[in-house]
Design an enzyme around this catalytic site. Structure first.
Site, PDB file in Angstrom:
ATOM      1  N   SER A 232       6.714 -48.632 -12.460  1.00 33.79           N
ATOM      2  CA  SER A 232       6.206 -49.459 -13.563  1.00 33.79           C
ATOM      3  C   SER A 232       6.636 -50.891 -13.305  1.00 33.79           C
ATOM      4  CB  SER A 232       6.833 -48.970 -14.873  1.00 33.79           C
ATOM      5  OG  SER A 232       6.620 -49.910 -15.903  1.00 33.79           O
TER       6      SER A 232
ATOM      7  N   TYR B 292      13.898 -45.928 -19.977  1.00 35.81           N
ATOM      8  CA  TYR B 292      12.651 -46.019 -19.202  1.00 35.81           C
ATOM      9  C   TYR B 292      12.858 -46.928 -17.984  1.00 35.81           C
ATOM     10  CZ  TYR B 292       7.608 -46.513 -18.297  1.00 35.81           C
ATOM     11  OH  TYR B 292       6.354 -46.511 -17.712  1.00 35.81           O
TER      12      TYR B 292
HETATM   13  P1  NAD Z   1      -0.140 -40.490 -20.338  1.00 42.54           P
HETATM   14  O1  NAD Z   1       0.864 -40.250 -21.422  1.00 42.54           O
HETATM   15  O2  NAD Z   1      -1.571 -40.484 -20.724  1.00 42.54           O
HETATM   16  O3  NAD Z   1       0.042 -39.433 -19.141  1.00 42.54           O
HETATM   17  C1  NAD Z   1       1.287 -38.879 -18.789  1.00 42.54           C
HETATM   18  C2  NAD Z   1       1.067 -37.394 -18.519  1.00 42.54           C
HETATM   19  O4  NAD Z   1       2.321 -36.817 -18.097  1.00 42.54           O
HETATM   20  C3  NAD Z   1       0.617 -36.617 -19.758  1.00 42.54           C
HETATM   21  O5  NAD Z   1      -0.496 -35.813 -19.439  1.00 42.54           O
HETATM   22  C4  NAD Z   1       1.836 -35.776 -20.129  1.00 42.54           C
HETATM   23  O6  NAD Z   1       1.518 -34.558 -20.775  1.00 42.54           O
HETATM   24  C5  NAD Z   1       2.478 -35.566 -18.767  1.00 42.54           C
HETATM   25  N1  NAD Z   1       3.916 -35.258 -18.856  1.00 42.54           N
HETATM   26  C6  NAD Z   1       4.849 -35.926 -19.577  1.00 42.54           C
HETATM   27  N2  NAD Z   1       6.053 -35.350 -19.430  1.00 42.54           N
HETATM   28  C7  NAD Z   1       5.885 -34.294 -18.595  1.00 42.54           C
HETATM   29  C8  NAD Z   1       6.768 -33.319 -18.062  1.00 42.54           C
HETATM   30  N3  NAD Z   1       8.069 -33.309 -18.378  1.00 42.54           N
HETATM   31  N4  NAD Z   1       6.254 -32.397 -17.228  1.00 42.54           N
HETATM   32  C9  NAD Z   1       4.933 -32.402 -16.905  1.00 42.54           C
HETATM   33  N5  NAD Z   1       4.051 -33.291 -17.381  1.00 42.54           N
HETATM   34  C10 NAD Z   1       4.522 -34.236 -18.231  1.00 42.54           C
HETATM   35  O7  NAD Z   1       0.265 -41.889 -19.705  1.00 42.54           O
HETATM   36  P2  NAD Z   1      -0.192 -42.610 -18.339  1.00 42.54           P
HETATM   37  O8  NAD Z   1      -0.323 -44.048 -18.626  1.00 42.54           O
HETATM   38  O9  NAD Z   1      -1.327 -41.895 -17.702  1.00 42.54           O
HETATM   39  O10 NAD Z   1       1.138 -42.427 -17.460  1.00 42.54           O
HETATM   40  C11 NAD Z   1       1.130 -42.057 -16.088  1.00 42.54           C
HETATM   41  C12 NAD Z   1       2.317 -42.684 -15.382  1.00 42.54           C
HETATM   42  O11 NAD Z   1       2.164 -44.106 -15.370  1.00 42.54           O
HETATM   43  C13 NAD Z   1       3.666 -42.419 -16.045  1.00 42.54           C
HETATM   44  O12 NAD Z   1       4.639 -42.166 -15.051  1.00 42.54           O
HETATM   45  C14 NAD Z   1       3.974 -43.722 -16.750  1.00 42.54           C
HETATM   46  O13 NAD Z   1       5.360 -43.928 -16.948  1.00 42.54           O
HETATM   47  C15 NAD Z   1       3.382 -44.713 -15.772  1.00 42.54           C
HETATM   48  N6  NAD Z   1       3.108 -46.024 -16.351  1.00 42.54           N
HETATM   49  C16 NAD Z   1       2.291 -46.145 -17.435  1.00 42.54           C
HETATM   50  C17 NAD Z   1       2.044 -47.407 -17.955  1.00 42.54           C
HETATM   51  C18 NAD Z   1       1.125 -47.619 -19.144  1.00 42.54           C
HETATM   52  O14 NAD Z   1       1.112 -48.743 -19.673  1.00 42.54           O
HETATM   53  N7  NAD Z   1       0.347 -46.644 -19.574  1.00 42.54           N
HETATM   54  C19 NAD Z   1       2.646 -48.521 -17.373  1.00 42.54           C
HETATM   55  C20 NAD Z   1       3.467 -48.367 -16.267  1.00 42.54           C
HETATM   56  C21 NAD Z   1       3.700 -47.099 -15.776  1.00 42.54           C
END
Ligand code: NAD
Length: 287
Positions: A163, A176
């Site tokens: 991130s 985080y």
């Molecule tokens: P999201 O919440 O839509 O997707 C995350 C997915 O991970 C979900 O389907 C959830 O059910 C699954 N998950 C969570 N904990 C879990 C566990 N313990 N075991 C198995 N599955 C699990 O959010 P996203 O934006 O698609 O996030 C994807 C990645 O991107 C994450 O690592 C997040 O930290 C990172 N990220 C997101 C953002 C943002 O702004 N959305 C920014 C930087 C990084």
């Protein structure tokens, strides 16, 4: 696990198998669908249940089914599993099962993650652990499960998801930040171990991405405590201030573009790197 036989595949990833953690929705789903469009067969694992210290809903079993449907619509086979990335045994069993059913694991996207915001004065052991165990140990577990197969195959692409908060910091987001900084250290170290096996290991550092992780009432309220029921429009300005380009959030497909590049033959000599896809935020904090 569910599996369907697809038709003959075209595209740069034809014959490849991609395992994606947290792929029931959001960025993981976007990665699954695009890799399938470009020829890969897909395996998606997701917890599909909420976590006690995460204040927004995680994916559901229906979300996972929908990802599989979209992958299959692209002609890809799709194996799905409900498991928690915090469980190393479950990750090894899932990946071993994928190799048995689909023949290999060529691409691993360690994408599952949760976002938690909490003051250091309120963060307790459970809150700390659920974030670190999911975001950092979960990435280790996925890499650990895929590494022996990729070393044996002498080909592999591992992509972890950090991130912009893995290269910078903000208040109220210590667990985080710690987890996402950790992902980068883990990625760089494993990249060196896998370099002689023709396996690359890189991280993507997204900015704000338009998924359920940021579009939820809890985050909206934290960003606009002055409003009773803030919506997306109300938080757009605060979100944009985290970027340099004047946009509040990017689309999941923009992260997928970076992922596809890292998995391509053209990126075979890129390993141990971090690609920032963050509307310029990293211009403020990286050399
Ligand atoms: P999201 O919440 O839509 O997707 C995350 C997915 O991970 C979900 O389907 C959830 O059910 C699954 N998950 C969570 N904990 C879990 C566990 N313990 N075991 C198995 N599955 C699990 O959010 P996203 O934006 O698609 O996030 C994807 C990645 O991107 C994450 O690592 C997040 O930290 C990172 N990220 C997101 C953002 C943002 O702004 N959305 C920014 C930087 C990084």
């Amino acid at each position: 696990m569910a599996q369907q036989q697809g038709q003959e595949r075209q595209g740069q990833f034809a014959g490849r198998v991609a395992v994606i953690t947290g792929g029931a929705r959001g960025q993981g789903r976007s990665h699954a669908v695009e890799l399938a469009r470009q020829g890969a067969d897909i395996a998606v694992v997701d917890r599909c249940a909420d976590l006690a210290t995460v204040t927004y809903p995680l994916a559901t079993p229906d979300d996972l089914t929908e990802t599989a449907r979209l992958v299959e619509a692209e002609g890809g086979r799709c194996v799905t599993g409900q498991a928690d990335v915090r469980d190393l045994g479950a990750m090894i069993a899932f990946v071993d099962g994928v190799v048995e059913e689909l023949g290999s694991v060529d691409i691993l996207v360690a994408n599952a993650g949760v976002s938690t915001m909490c003051s250091i004065f309120d963060l307790d052991a459970d809150g700390w652990s659920e974030t670190l165990d999911t975001n950092l140990t979960g990435v280790f577990n996925a890499l650990r499960a895929a590494a022996p197969h990729m070393r044996r195959q002498r080909w592999g692409r591992m992509v972890t998801v950090s991130s912009m908060m893995g290269r910078s910091s903000n208040p109220l987001i210590s667990a985080y930040c710690a987890s996402k900084w950790g992902v980068i250290g883990l990625t760089k170290s494993v990249a060196q171990e896998m370099a002689h096996s023709n396996v690359t290991v890189n991280a993507i550092a997204p900015g704000n991405i338009s998924t359920d992780m940021i579009h939820n009432d809890t985050l909206y309220r934290l960003m606009r405590p002055d409003l009773e029921q803030p919506g997306a429009d109300d938080v757009a300005g605060v979100m944009a201030s985290l970027h340099v380009q004047p946009v509040p959030w990017l689309e999941a497909e923009e992260i997928t573009s970076a992922l596809v590049f890292l998995c391509s033959e053209g990126a075979r000599h890129i390993t141990g790197s971090v690609i920032d896809v963050d509307a310029g935020a990293s211009a403020r904090f990286t050399a």
